[in-house]
Design a protein around this motif. Structure first.
Motif, short mmCIF file in Angstrom:
data_model
loop_
_atom_site.label_atom_id
_atom_site.label_comp_id
_atom_site.label_asym_id
_atom_site.label_seq_id
_atom_site.Cartn_x
_atom_site.Cartn_y
_atom_site.Cartn_z
N ASP A 324 -21.64 1.60 41.47
CA ASP A 324 -22.08 0.34 42.06
C ASP A 324 -23.12 -0.32 41.14
OD1 ASP A 324 -23.04 -1.72 43.56
OD2 ASP A 324 -23.65 -0.50 45.28
N TYR A 325 -22.63 -1.25 40.30
CA TYR A 325 -23.51 -1.85 39.30
C TYR A 325 -24.55 -2.78 39.92
CZ TYR A 325 -19.92 -0.05 36.14
OH TYR A 325 -19.04 0.77 35.47
N SER A 326 -24.39 -3.12 41.21
CA SER A 326 -25.39 -4.00 41.85
C SER A 326 -26.70 -3.24 42.09
CB SER A 326 -24.85 -4.58 43.17
OG SER A 326 -24.82 -3.56 44.14
N LEU A 327 -26.67 -1.89 41.89
CA LEU A 327 -27.90 -1.12 42.05
C LEU A 327 -28.86 -1.30 40.87
CD1 LEU A 327 -26.36 2.13 43.56
CD2 LEU A 327 -27.76 0.44 44.76
N PHE A 328 -28.34 -1.83 39.76
CA PHE A 328 -29.23 -2.18 38.64
C PHE A 328 -29.99 -3.45 39.02
CE2 PHE A 328 -26.02 0.19 36.19
CZ PHE A 328 -26.83 0.95 35.36
N MET A 329 -31.20 -3.65 38.45
CA MET A 329 -31.90 -4.91 38.69
C MET A 329 -30.98 -6.06 38.23
SD MET A 329 -35.44 -6.11 36.98
CE MET A 329 -35.53 -7.78 36.40
N GLN A 330 -30.80 -7.05 39.10
CA GLN A 330 -29.88 -8.15 38.79
C GLN A 330 -30.60 -9.29 38.06
OE1 GLN A 330 -26.39 -7.96 39.52
NE2 GLN A 330 -27.21 -5.88 39.62
N PRO A 331 -29.97 -9.88 37.04
CA PRO A 331 -30.63 -11.00 36.34
C PRO A 331 -30.79 -12.20 37.26
CG PRO A 331 -28.36 -10.71 35.59
CD PRO A 331 -28.65 -9.55 36.50
N LYS A 332 -31.93 -12.88 37.13
CA LYS A 332 -32.18 -14.03 38.02
C LYS A 332 -31.41 -15.26 37.55
CE LYS A 332 -36.69 -12.85 39.89
NZ LYS A 332 -37.70 -12.19 39.07
N ARG A 333 -31.20 -15.35 36.22
CA ARG A 333 -30.53 -16.56 35.70
C ARG A 333 -29.49 -16.17 34.66
NH1 ARG A 333 -34.45 -20.19 32.96
NH2 ARG A 333 -35.55 -18.31 32.39
N SER A 334 -28.48 -17.03 34.51
CA SER A 334 -27.49 -16.79 33.45
C SER A 334 -27.04 -18.12 32.88
CB SER A 334 -26.29 -16.01 34.00
OG SER A 334 -25.62 -16.79 34.96
N LYS A 335 -26.45 -18.07 31.70
CA LYS A 335 -26.00 -19.30 31.05
C LYS A 335 -24.73 -18.98 30.26
CE LYS A 335 -26.70 -23.44 29.07
NZ LYS A 335 -26.42 -24.58 29.86
N GLU A 336 -23.66 -19.71 30.56
CA GLU A 336 -22.42 -19.48 29.84
C GLU A 336 -22.43 -20.26 28.53
OE1 GLU A 336 -19.11 -18.94 33.25
OE2 GLU A 336 -20.05 -20.91 33.19
N VAL A 337 -21.79 -19.70 27.51
CA VAL A 337 -21.71 -20.39 26.21
C VAL A 337 -20.21 -20.57 25.89
CG1 VAL A 337 -22.35 -20.32 23.78
CG2 VAL A 337 -23.81 -19.22 25.46
N PHE A 338 -19.84 -21.78 25.46
CA PHE A 338 -18.43 -22.11 25.23
C PHE A 338 -18.17 -22.44 23.76
CE2 PHE A 338 -19.67 -23.16 29.54
CZ PHE A 338 -18.70 -22.50 30.29
N ALA A 339 -16.92 -22.22 23.31
CA ALA A 339 -16.55 -22.56 21.93
C ALA A 339 -16.55 -24.08 21.79
CB ALA A 339 -15.16 -22.01 21.62
N ASP A 340 -17.06 -24.58 20.64
CA ASP A 340 -17.12 -26.03 20.47
C ASP A 340 -15.95 -26.56 19.63
OD1 ASP A 340 -17.91 -25.04 18.10
OD2 ASP A 340 -19.89 -26.01 18.05
N LYS A 341 -15.04 -25.63 19.21
CA LYS A 341 -13.83 -26.08 18.50
C LYS A 341 -12.77 -24.98 18.56
CE LYS A 341 -15.68 -24.93 13.96
NZ LYS A 341 -16.14 -25.32 12.72
N ASP A 342 -11.53 -25.35 18.17
CA ASP A 342 -10.45 -24.36 18.10
C ASP A 342 -10.59 -23.55 16.81
OD1 ASP A 342 -9.50 -25.77 20.23
OD2 ASP A 342 -7.63 -26.43 19.27
N GLY A 343 -10.12 -22.32 16.82
CA GLY A 343 -10.12 -21.53 15.58
C GLY A 343 -10.23 -20.05 15.87
N PHE A 344 -10.74 -19.31 14.88
CA PHE A 344 -10.94 -17.86 15.02
C PHE A 344 -12.42 -17.57 14.91
CE2 PHE A 344 -6.73 -18.40 13.27
CZ PHE A 344 -5.97 -17.50 14.02
N ILE A 345 -12.88 -16.61 15.69
CA ILE A 345 -14.29 -16.18 15.50
C ILE A 345 -14.34 -15.40 14.20
CG2 ILE A 345 -16.19 -14.82 16.43
CD1 ILE A 345 -15.40 -15.64 19.17
N SER A 346 -15.07 -15.94 13.23
CA SER A 346 -15.10 -15.27 11.92
C SER A 346 -16.39 -14.48 11.73
CB SER A 346 -14.95 -16.30 10.80
OG SER A 346 -15.97 -17.25 10.90
N GLU A 347 -17.42 -14.77 12.54
CA GLU A 347 -18.68 -14.05 12.37
C GLU A 347 -19.50 -14.08 13.65
OE1 GLU A 347 -21.10 -15.55 9.11
OE2 GLU A 347 -22.69 -14.13 9.67
#
Ligand code: URA
Length: 435
Positions: A324-347
């Motif tokens: 039950d991973y909810s037993l760990f302290m839960q983060p108060k905030r989160s932020k999603e990050v999205f790709a800004d273009k098409d392609g391959f992750i190179s690094e």
């Protein structure tokens, strides 16, 4: 009569010091009769003139003997592992229970985070109730029952490294191969393991940036281990991107638990199994290949997860966290990050990932800072993956009052998306055997 002035001057001119001179320096520095300014000058001379193999071995042994030399006194082979430090490196939490479940003891003394790299002790302390400051007797008693235990170093172990490490950190004398070798190996030799596997990281997220330097460090450590009569091998592993998908404390413990349930990202699985195989091979369980198969089937059987659960319970932690991973302290905030273009992750810049994780609260900005156990990063994608503009590539987590928008902006520079599919680095670069 010996003087420190003489020893500094000899090293400045590239002369070789005798074992007696090295022992005298270590004893004098630990007792306080040699002041910091003279020790710093000597360390800087070592950075420029280096140490011979013999001097490195003598320095390591003098440091190891500066405090208690532990003897686990267990009725079987004791294997230890040590990573030179990385980002997302949770292999101990996977490798140690696998090796223990195969019948080899793993009394593991671990450290806290250093710079942009994480530490196993900080990770385990994200488990509610988990105690990493065990007395030596309690530590060994957990090893006897669960096959492995993980605790922080006691104050009486290698006091010479404690003092010299702090001084090196303050005098820009950390990145010297003989000094890193003696720092790591003195601690490994003092804990009395019969076999030692060194995970030497190389790449932008490691202390050794080039394969050439990593190999030199690995060879130096294996040589010292062998001279001290221990079985020793080194595995050179890639640290040009974070290992696995999670970076942070509870986030990495969760990823390690998932790995023991059979859901590890391929890079994390390969490195963890390779290290386990080397430890088992040192313990005489077979060839590397035979031990790799043994490690793999033990992981699949679920026995390694049972081992981890038992160890958590014996060290005072709530082992229901594995279900039950909810037993760990839960983060108060989160932020999603999205790709800004098409392609391959190179690094995915590893050092920057470590720094961002630190800013989110997962590491210490000063020696006294409190860790946020819930903070960190989980990547949805890794190097080589195809992405479309707008695909989610990572989520940042924190419970601290850091500026999440600004950090997310900065995080955009961590990931590079290119039109060409990149050539992937090997996870395991080389294995250097010293037995
Ligand atoms: N880890 C250590 O314990 N010592 C060093 O010098 C570098 C990394």
């Amino acid at each position: 009569m010996m003087t420190m002035y003489e020893l500094i001057s000899k090293k400045k001119h590239g002369a070789e010091l005798s074992a007696e001179e090295i022992n005298w320096f270590v004893a004098g520095y630990v007792s306080g009769s040699i002041p910091d300014y003279q020790a710093s000058a000597w360390l800087m001379a070592v950075c420029f003139s280096s140490l011979s193999d013999r001097e490195t071995a003598d320095l390591t042994m003098a440091m190891a003997r500066s405090g208690d030399m532990q003897k686990p006194g267990l009725d079987g082979f004791c294997a230890d592992k040590h990573s030179t430090g990385g980002v997302g490196d949770k292999t101990t939490l996977i490798t140690a229970p696998i090796v223990a479940a195969c019948g080899v003891y793993v009394p593991k003394m671990s450290g806290r985070g250093l710079g942009h790299t994480g530490g196993t002790i900080d990770k385990l302390e994200s488990i509610p109730g988990f105690n990493t400051s065990l007395s030596y007797d309690d530590f060994i008693s957990v090893v006897k029952k669960a096959g492995f235990a993980v605790a922080g170093q006691t104050g009486t172990l290698v006091p010479a490294d404690k003092k010299l490490y702090a001084l090196r950190n303050a005098t820009a004398t950390v990145d010297s191969i003989p000094l890193i070798c003696s720092s790591i190996m003195s601690k490994k030799l003092a804990t009395g393991a019969d076999g030692i596997v060194l995970d030497v990281k190389t790449g932008d997220g490691a202390f050794m940036k080039t394969e050439e330097d990593a190999e030199k460090l690995a060879e130096a450590m294996v040589r010292v281990g062998r001279l001290a009569g221990r079985k020793c091998s080194a595995v050179l592993t890639d640290m040009n991107k974070p290992l696995g998908k999670a970076v942070g404390n509870s986030l990495e413990v969760i990823e390690a638990i998932e790995a023991l349930k059979g859901n590890a990202p391929p890079d994390l699985l390969e490195v963890s199994l390779t290290l386990a195989a080397e430890m088992l091979s040192l313990a005489g369980k077979g060839t590397h290949e035979e031990c790799l198969a043994m490690a793999e089937s033990t992981l699949k059987s679920g026995k390694a997860l049972e081992c981890l659960k038992y160890m958590i319970e014996l060290q005072g932690g709530n082992n229901r966290v594995t279900e039950d991973y909810s037993l760990f302290m839960q983060p108060k905030r989160s932020k999603e990050v999205f790709a800004d273009k098409d392609g391959f992750i190179s690094e995915i810049s590893c050092e920057h990932t470590g720094m961002i994780s630190l800013k989110l609260g997962a590491g210490r900005k000063t020696k006294e800072s409190e860790i946020d156990p819930s903070a960190g990063i989980v990547f949805d994608r890794t190097v080589g993956d195809k992405v479309k503009k707008g695909d989610r590539i990572a989520v940042l987590y924190t419970s601290s009052d850091c500026d999440l928008e600004e950090i997310a902006e900065e995080f955009g520079k961590v990931i590079t998306v290119s039109s060409e599919k990149p050539v992937l680095n090997k996870n395991i670069i080389k294995i250097i055997k010293g037995y």
